[in-house]
Structures are given as structure tokens and as C-alpha cells.
Design an enzyme around this catalytic site. Sequence first.
Site, PDB file in Angstrom:
ATOM      1  N   ASP A  39       0.883  -1.169   0.000  1.00  0.00           N
ATOM      2  CA  ASP A  39       0.000   0.000   0.000  1.00  0.00           C
ATOM      3  C   ASP A  39       0.925   1.225   0.000  1.00  0.00           C
ATOM      4  O   ASP A  39       2.119   1.121   0.321  1.00  0.00           O
ATOM      5  CB  ASP A  39      -0.876  -0.028   1.265  1.00  0.00           C
TER       6      ASP A  39
ATOM      7  N   ASP B  36      -0.188   5.155   0.869  1.00  0.00           N
ATOM      8  CA  ASP B  36      -0.439   6.182   1.895  1.00  0.00           C
ATOM      9  C   ASP B  36      -0.589   5.575   3.281  1.00  0.00           C
ATOM     10  O   ASP B  36      -1.423   4.723   3.505  1.00  0.00           O
ATOM     11  CB  ASP B  36      -1.683   6.978   1.517  1.00  0.00           C
TER      12      ASP B  36
HETATM   13  C1  XBP Z   1      -5.141   6.419   0.622  1.00  0.00           C
HETATM   14  C2  XBP Z   1      -6.243   7.149  -0.032  1.00  0.00           C
HETATM   15  C3  XBP Z   1      -5.919   8.230  -1.024  1.00  0.00           C
HETATM   16  C4  XBP Z   1      -5.143   9.352  -0.339  1.00  0.00           C
HETATM   17  C5  XBP Z   1      -5.215  10.648  -1.128  1.00  0.00           C
HETATM   18  O1  XBP Z   1      -4.589   5.599  -0.371  1.00  0.00           O
HETATM   19  O2  XBP Z   1      -7.390   6.837   0.217  1.00  0.00           O
HETATM   20  O3  XBP Z   1      -7.155   8.734  -1.496  1.00  0.00           O
HETATM   21  O4  XBP Z   1      -5.748   9.613   0.934  1.00  0.00           O
HETATM   22  O5  XBP Z   1      -4.709  10.437  -2.437  1.00  0.00           O
HETATM   23  P1  XBP Z   1      -3.817   4.201   0.006  1.00  0.00           P
HETATM   24  P2  XBP Z   1      -5.599  10.900  -3.689  1.00  0.00           P
HETATM   25  O6  XBP Z   1      -4.660   3.129  -0.653  1.00  0.00           O
HETATM   26  O7  XBP Z   1      -2.440   4.357  -0.572  1.00  0.00           O
HETATM   27  O8  XBP Z   1      -3.789   4.086   1.523  1.00  0.00           O
HETATM   28  O9  XBP Z   1      -6.096  12.296  -3.383  1.00  0.00           O
HETATM   29  O10 XBP Z   1      -4.672  10.849  -4.882  1.00  0.00           O
HETATM   30  O11 XBP Z   1      -6.715   9.896  -3.757  1.00  0.00           O
HETATM   31 MG    MG Z   2      -2.976   3.327   3.163  1.00  0.00          MG
END
Ligand code: XBP
Ligand code: MG
Length: 239
Positions: free
Chosen positions: A9, A11
Site C-alpha cells: 500500500d 499512503d
Molecule cells: C489512501 C487514499 C488516497 C489518499 C489521497 O490511499 O485513500 O485517497 O488519501 O490520495 P492508500 P488521492 O490506498 O495508498 O492508503 O487524493 O490521490 O486519492
Molecule cells: Mg494506506
Amino acid sequence: MGIQAIIFDVDGTLADTEDGHRQAFNKAFAEIGLKWQWDRDVYDQLLSVTGGKERIKYFVSDFQRDFVPPPDFETFVRDLHGIKTRHYTQMVREGQIPLRPGIRQLIYAAHQAGLQLAIATTTAPDNVAALLETGLEKDWQKMFVAVGCGDMVPNKKPAPDVYLWVMERLGRTPAECIALEDSENGLRSSLAAGIKTFITLNHFTRRHDFSGAAAVLEDLSDLPHFTQLSGLTLPVGES
Ligand code: XBP
Ligand code: MG
């Protein structure tokens, strides 16, 4: 056959990015003259919805009822999200969002040991490129077999789509993979795809329900402990 692939993953897992996303959203709102400002408490609630564009729509529908959407709301949201992505990638490229402990070492050690690596994220492709060009190296993509992100799949996390998409391109079964995640939505997505999942905690997600995770760790600063837990045989020394 043991573990052949690690699916990351982004973020909250590769890097503690969400406060950076939050600040980038606020910069985008200010740039187009909106009075919206997401503090950490509001953002914590908004994080229940994955995807930045979906999160903006959730904010409008559930937190900003008096907002009169412009005629072409979809275009408005897409353009606003594009501005936010520009601010976010600039913050990343300025070095404001480093990779989390142990991540860089794990990626290089796993790649050198011949494991397949992949990304399964909800965030936009530009954000992944900025983070890994800055945190790893310019041609980071040579180390990853598949990069599943953003709108590439019809249903974002907690749906399993992005993990299924990545496994198909890896040519691997769930039993041959492990996933690294940070959130309840992410865990639900990887478990729905049948993948053994390890959680690393961060400020926004530490109170989530991680039932079903193989293990929950603060972070990967003790990489030998993680590799032993996950059954990976990697030459990672004391980090
Ligand atoms: C987390 C998310 C993303 C980020 C923001 O992604 O839900 O939406 O918060 O990025 P991950 P964007 O699956 O890596 O934990 O604004 O580009 O969506
Ligand atoms: Mg994440």
C-alpha cells in the site's frame, strides 16, 4: 512454494502521507477561493472514504450541505483534485514526506533477493511516482512488476479490485503474496483478495479495526523481526 511477492500500500504504509494530503487539499481550496479548510479531526472522518475525488464529494454531501455545486460537478471535482495533486507532488518532491522506517531497505533487499514487488494503492499515479522517485530513485519502476493505483480499477478500497488486478499481473496466487497496509479499508481490501496482510500503524489509523491482520506493528524499524514474522528470507541486517 513460499512467499514470492510483496504488495505495498502507499499512503500511511510507504510513507506517513495523509497530513501532507490534507495540507494539499487545503492549498487547493484556497487557490480556487473556497473557504473550506480541513483540520485533522475533519480529515480523520473524511478518511473513511478512499480516493481524493470521492473524499471531496463526501465532504460536500455530508459536511457542506449549503454548498451549491456548479453545473458540471464532476469536472469541478476532477479539476480541484488535479490542483490538489499538483500541491501534494510539489511537497513530496521538496522532500517533505520521507519513506517510513525500514521501507527503503525492505524494497531493495526484497528486489535483490528476487522477490516480485508491486504497489496497490488508492492514490493517484502522479503521487506514487513523486514519492518513489524522491524516496527511492529516478527509475524506481524497474523494481516493481505492477503498480495498481487510483482510477485504474472500477472499485477503490475496501473493494479487492486493486489487489486482484495486481496479483493477475504478478501471475501469483494469494498464498504466494503478502500485503503491507495501514488502514481498515486497506486491510478489508487485501483480505477480500485472500492475501495475508501485515499492518503498520500511523496517527490517523491506529484506532482502526485490524481484525484478520497477520500482525500489527508500529513500523518496520525492526526489519529482521518483520521478515521473521512474515516468513521472508531476506539478508536484512539490524536496521
Ligand atoms: C489512501 C487514499 C488516497 C489518499 C489521497 O490511499 O485513500 O485517497 O488519501 O490520495 P492508500 P488521492 O490506498 O495508498 O492508503 O487524493 O490521490 O486519492
Ligand atoms: Mg494506506
